[in-house]
Scaffold this active site. Structure first.
Site, PDB file in Angstrom:
ATOM      1  N   ARG A  15       3.139   0.437 -13.295  1.00  0.00           N
ATOM      2  CA  ARG A  15       2.052   1.411 -13.392  1.00  0.00           C
ATOM      3  C   ARG A  15       2.319   2.260 -14.628  1.00  0.00           C
ATOM      4  O   ARG A  15       3.431   2.277 -15.146  1.00  0.00           O
ATOM      5  CB  ARG A  15       2.021   2.292 -12.150  1.00  0.00           C
ATOM      6  CG  ARG A  15       1.701   1.510 -10.890  1.00  0.00           C
ATOM      7  CD  ARG A  15       1.430   2.452  -9.739  1.00  0.00           C
ATOM      8  NE  ARG A  15       1.216   1.716  -8.509  1.00  0.00           N
ATOM      9  CZ  ARG A  15       0.040   1.198  -8.160  1.00  0.00           C
ATOM     10  NH1 ARG A  15      -1.011   1.325  -8.939  1.00  0.00           N
ATOM     11  NH2 ARG A  15      -0.087   0.555  -7.015  1.00  0.00           N
ATOM     12  N   GLY A  16       1.317   2.980 -15.088  1.00  0.00           N
ATOM     13  CA  GLY A  16       1.507   3.831 -16.278  1.00  0.00           C
ATOM     14  C   GLY A  16       1.703   2.970 -17.521  1.00  0.00           C
ATOM     15  O   GLY A  16       1.439   1.766 -17.518  1.00  0.00           O
ATOM     16  N   THR A  52      -7.339  -6.814  -6.064  1.00  0.00           N
ATOM     17  CA  THR A  52      -7.357  -5.713  -5.113  1.00  0.00           C
ATOM     18  C   THR A  52      -7.330  -6.278  -3.716  1.00  0.00           C
ATOM     19  O   THR A  52      -8.293  -6.899  -3.268  1.00  0.00           O
ATOM     20  CB  THR A  52      -8.579  -4.795  -5.305  1.00  0.00           C
ATOM     21  OG1 THR A  52      -8.769  -4.085  -4.086  1.00  0.00           O
ATOM     22  CG2 THR A  52      -9.844  -5.555  -5.636  1.00  0.00           C
ATOM     23  N   ASP A  93      -7.501  -4.744  -1.144  1.00  0.00           N
ATOM     24  CA  ASP A  93      -8.417  -3.983  -0.285  1.00  0.00           C
ATOM     25  C   ASP A  93      -9.847  -4.532  -0.284  1.00  0.00           C
ATOM     26  O   ASP A  93     -10.673  -4.084   0.487  1.00  0.00           O
ATOM     27  CB  ASP A  93      -8.518  -2.518  -0.747  1.00  0.00           C
ATOM     28  CG  ASP A  93      -7.186  -1.809  -0.721  1.00  0.00           C
ATOM     29  OD1 ASP A  93      -6.229  -2.364  -0.167  1.00  0.00           O
ATOM     30  OD2 ASP A  93      -7.106  -0.701  -1.273  1.00  0.00           O
ATOM     31  N   MET A 119      -3.603  -1.278   4.666  1.00  0.00           N
ATOM     32  CA  MET A 119      -4.025  -0.937   3.309  1.00  0.00           C
ATOM     33  C   MET A 119      -5.531  -0.696   3.269  1.00  0.00           C
ATOM     34  O   MET A 119      -6.275  -1.255   4.076  1.00  0.00           O
ATOM     35  CB  MET A 119      -3.647  -2.059   2.361  1.00  0.00           C
ATOM     36  CG  MET A 119      -2.155  -2.112   2.135  1.00  0.00           C
ATOM     37  SD  MET A 119      -1.671  -3.654   1.457  1.00  0.00           S
ATOM     38  CE  MET A 119      -2.091  -4.737   2.727  1.00  0.00           C
ATOM     39  N   TYR A 123       4.148  -3.053   2.829  1.00  0.00           N
ATOM     40  CA  TYR A 123       4.967  -3.777   1.850  1.00  0.00           C
ATOM     41  C   TYR A 123       5.196  -5.220   2.263  1.00  0.00           C
ATOM     42  O   TYR A 123       5.322  -6.095   1.412  1.00  0.00           O
ATOM     43  CB  TYR A 123       6.281  -3.034   1.577  1.00  0.00           C
ATOM     44  CG  TYR A 123       6.011  -1.810   0.742  1.00  0.00           C
ATOM     45  CD1 TYR A 123       5.753  -1.933  -0.620  1.00  0.00           C
ATOM     46  CD2 TYR A 123       5.950  -0.549   1.304  1.00  0.00           C
ATOM     47  CE1 TYR A 123       5.453  -0.816  -1.392  1.00  0.00           C
ATOM     48  CE2 TYR A 123       5.653   0.563   0.540  1.00  0.00           C
ATOM     49  CZ  TYR A 123       5.406   0.426  -0.804  1.00  0.00           C
ATOM     50  OH  TYR A 123       5.097   1.515  -1.571  1.00  0.00           O
ATOM     51  N   MET A 124       5.216  -5.450   3.570  1.00  0.00           N
ATOM     52  CA  MET A 124       5.377  -6.826   4.046  1.00  0.00           C
ATOM     53  C   MET A 124       4.135  -7.651   3.679  1.00  0.00           C
ATOM     54  O   MET A 124       4.239  -8.784   3.238  1.00  0.00           O
ATOM     55  CB  MET A 124       5.532  -6.792   5.555  1.00  0.00           C
ATOM     56  CG  MET A 124       6.104  -8.021   6.150  1.00  0.00           C
ATOM     57  SD  MET A 124       5.956  -7.872   7.918  1.00  0.00           S
ATOM     58  CE  MET A 124       4.264  -8.350   8.145  1.00  0.00           C
ATOM     59  N   ILE A 125       2.969  -7.026   3.796  1.00  0.00           N
ATOM     60  CA  ILE A 125       1.724  -7.749   3.511  1.00  0.00           C
ATOM     61  C   ILE A 125       1.583  -8.016   2.020  1.00  0.00           C
ATOM     62  O   ILE A 125       1.241  -9.119   1.602  1.00  0.00           O
ATOM     63  CB  ILE A 125       0.499  -6.950   4.025  1.00  0.00           C
ATOM     64  CG1 ILE A 125       0.512  -6.882   5.555  1.00  0.00           C
ATOM     65  CG2 ILE A 125      -0.797  -7.579   3.525  1.00  0.00           C
ATOM     66  CD1 ILE A 125      -0.609  -6.058   6.160  1.00  0.00           C
TER      67      ILE A 125
HETATM   68  P1  ATP Z   1      -3.737  -1.080  -7.798  1.00  0.00           P
HETATM   69  O1  ATP Z   1      -4.156   0.360  -7.688  1.00  0.00           O
HETATM   70  O2  ATP Z   1      -4.588  -2.025  -7.052  1.00  0.00           O
HETATM   71  O3  ATP Z   1      -2.312  -1.308  -7.531  1.00  0.00           O
HETATM   72  P2  ATP Z   1      -4.417  -0.647 -10.535  1.00  0.00           P
HETATM   73  O4  ATP Z   1      -4.738  -1.556 -11.652  1.00  0.00           O
HETATM   74  O5  ATP Z   1      -5.492   0.319 -10.148  1.00  0.00           O
HETATM   75  O6  ATP Z   1      -3.938  -1.530  -9.329  1.00  0.00           O
HETATM   76  P3  ATP Z   1      -2.842   1.407 -11.725  1.00  0.00           P
HETATM   77  O7  ATP Z   1      -1.405   1.723 -11.558  1.00  0.00           O
HETATM   78  O8  ATP Z   1      -3.835   2.465 -11.463  1.00  0.00           O
HETATM   79  O9  ATP Z   1      -3.084   0.122 -10.848  1.00  0.00           O
HETATM   80  O10 ATP Z   1      -3.110   0.917 -13.215  1.00  0.00           O
HETATM   81  C1  ATP Z   1      -2.438  -0.181 -13.792  1.00  0.00           C
HETATM   82  C2  ATP Z   1      -2.365  -0.005 -15.267  1.00  0.00           C
HETATM   83  O11 ATP Z   1      -3.620   0.420 -15.813  1.00  0.00           O
HETATM   84  C3  ATP Z   1      -1.342   1.037 -15.681  1.00  0.00           C
HETATM   85  O12 ATP Z   1      -0.645   0.544 -16.799  1.00  0.00           O
HETATM   86  C4  ATP Z   1      -2.177   2.249 -16.056  1.00  0.00           C
HETATM   87  O13 ATP Z   1      -1.562   3.017 -17.069  1.00  0.00           O
HETATM   88  C5  ATP Z   1      -3.458   1.636 -16.554  1.00  0.00           C
HETATM   89  N1  ATP Z   1      -4.594   2.515 -16.280  1.00  0.00           N
HETATM   90  C6  ATP Z   1      -4.931   3.094 -15.107  1.00  0.00           C
HETATM   91  N2  ATP Z   1      -6.037   3.855 -15.232  1.00  0.00           N
HETATM   92  C7  ATP Z   1      -6.406   3.773 -16.535  1.00  0.00           C
HETATM   93  C8  ATP Z   1      -7.472   4.339 -17.327  1.00  0.00           C
HETATM   94  N3  ATP Z   1      -8.392   5.135 -16.785  1.00  0.00           N
HETATM   95  N4  ATP Z   1      -7.509   4.036 -18.643  1.00  0.00           N
HETATM   96  C9  ATP Z   1      -6.587   3.230 -19.189  1.00  0.00           C
HETATM   97  N5  ATP Z   1      -5.576   2.655 -18.503  1.00  0.00           N
HETATM   98  C10 ATP Z   1      -5.474   2.919 -17.207  1.00  0.00           C
HETATM   99 MG    MG Z   2      -5.797   1.367  -8.321  1.00  0.00          MG
END
Ligand code: ATP
Ligand code: MG
Length: 440
Positions: free
Chosen positions: A166-167, A220, A222, A265, A379-381
């Protein structure tokens, strides 16, 4: 698009007219060449039959059901599938695959099928796996070369072999790295945040006038993305959730006034909770984010449970993780808190509900026995391998992604449980739970 505008037009002229309609994309669209014969036309596995290919006028209309008596306008999407002509010379393709966000059953299958599909159908030989999510584009860790031999077993493993994070979304560094590494096709697998990021990457690529294809495969568990029928991993999640519900049911039945509580979830939507409730039939009450509930008073959860325990001496509750968030007291710090990707932090509704149930029982039934057994199988799922249906679906999605590019509109479309439709009515008839919203 409206289909009548497209009928009998070649893809090339369509792109020209689209470039006029969408001036911000004109550079991108004009850069695309569509005269390359799809190698599938000469492949020994595929028929050269024209019907096998998706034409420019082949579209899916939404909505699929409508009221004949009222005027309606349709939105049309290009159908996914192979085109007779393509924009990329396969020998010049340098594809990148990346997984972002949380785990979901089927991630490895999608990666595997992207590699195998690119390699076998189109003869692409430069396929690279970007490690650890978006940050992997510009981190010191080199992308790994992928080929069918390397990935052949990946669908039998949970998680993502490419790792995820993430991030770490740094737009300019990512697009610089895409350019620097010479990627001209980027396959991104991730959730809503990932999609928002991918749209920004696409916009930046368009701004820089680069000929790079960006495709997002919505991940997703969900099932909360609109437009697509369902997301991969969802069916596996429902199947695994059944096991948690069964265990909670056994625990509840085996105790005096036993309450089995299962958190599933579903942050903004309760599809997993809904489908698991409907298919297990062991659930007395299903709590989802789309249907606010309350604990005390007439028509509240405690009154309902009181009656159920009197009738059956046990009860099973399913709660989606996004349900009841407004009821859980938050400290000032928790109100401000955001996760690494900037999403509001969800408080643990399962732990909170378990403690509220205990408090309620001790207050209203002093001296009487009761047990709350709380199961959180999240986490198991997330970590299991995809089941057969999801594996097949991952293959379909990966193939569709290879053949075409999914529209960025998906990032904006949310698929919520419609509490006015028949499925929620089934839940209420199966559980006989109160319709909290109406009684309050
Ligand atoms: P999930 O929530 O289903 O696990 P997700 O893709 O929503 O998946 P996030 O952690 O929110 O997971 O985002 C994954 C990646 O997308 C990260 O690298 C995050 O920095 C980037 N990201 C999230 N929101 C934004 C945004 N609004 N603009 C640009 N990048 C984003
Ligand atoms: Mg998300």
């Amino acid at each position: 698009y409206f289909p009548e505008e497209e009928t009998n037009q070649t893809t090339q002229t369509m792109q020209q007219s689209n470039a006029e309609k969408l001036p911000h994309l004109s550079g991108y669209l004009n850069n695309l060449q569509t005269h390359i014969i799809n190698p599938l036309q000469t492949s020994e596995f595929y028929h050269p039959n024209k019907d096998f290919y998706i034409s420019a006028s082949d579209v899916i209309l939404t909505p699929s059901t409508f009221d004949l008596s009222s005027p309606i306008s349709f939105l049309a999407y290009h159908r996914a599938g192979p085109r007779m002509h393509i924009c990329f010379e396969p020998s010049r393709v340098r594809a990148a695959i990346v997984t972002c966000g949380g785990l979901c059953p089927g991630l490895n299958t999608v990666i595997r099928e992207l590699v195998v599909g690119l390699w076998n159908m189109y003869g692409v030989r430069n396929i690279l796996g970007v490690k650890s999510g978006y940050r992997g584009f510009y981190s010191s860790e080199e992308p790994v070369h992928l080929d069918p031999k390397m990935v052949h077993n990946w669908h039998k493993r949970g998680g993502t072999a490419l790792e995820t994070s993430r991030g770490g979304f740094d737009l300019h560094k990512i697009v610089d790295a895409i350019q620097h590494r010479g990627f001209n096709q980027v396959y991104i697998i991730g959730g809503d945040g990932t999609m928002r990021g991918a749209v920004k990457i696409f916009d930046e690529i368009t701004r820089r006038n680069l000929n790079i294809g960006i495709t997002v495969l919505p991940k997703t568990v969900d099932n909360d993305v609109g437009i697509i029928d369902r997301s991969f991993g969802f069916q596996t999640a429902v199947e695994m959730a059944q096991q948690a519900i069964s265990a909670a049911h056994v625990e509840a039945e085996s105790a005096v006034n036993g309450i089995g509580l299962v958190k599933l979830m579903g942050r903004s939507t309760g599809h997993i909770a809904l489908f698991s409730t409907l298919s297990s039939r062991d659930v007395d009450c299903c709590l989802i984010p789309e249907n606010e509930f309350y604990l005390e008073g007439k028509g509240g959860l405690f009154e309902f449970l009181d009656n159920r325990l009197k009738e059956n001496s046990h009860a099973v509750l399913v709660v989606a993780e996004g349900a009841g968030q407004a009821l859980i007291p938050r400290t000032e710090a928790e109100k401000e808190e955001k996760d690494e990707s900037g999403n509001p932090v969800f408080l643990d509704v399962g732990v909170w509900l378990k403690s509220e149930l205990k408090k309620w029982w001790d207050r209203d039934h002093p001296g009487e026995l009761s047990t709350v057994k709380y199961i959180d199988p999240t986490y198991m799922i997330r970590a299991v391998t995809a089941n057969a249906t999801d594996n097949l679906y991952c293959t379909l999605l990966a193939n569709a992604a290879i053949h075409g590019v999914m529209a960025d509109v998906v990032a904006k479309a949310k698929n919520e449980v419609d509490t006015k439709d028949h499925k929620w009515a089934w839940v209420r008839s199966v559980t006989n739970q109160p319709d909290f919203a109406r009684i309050q």
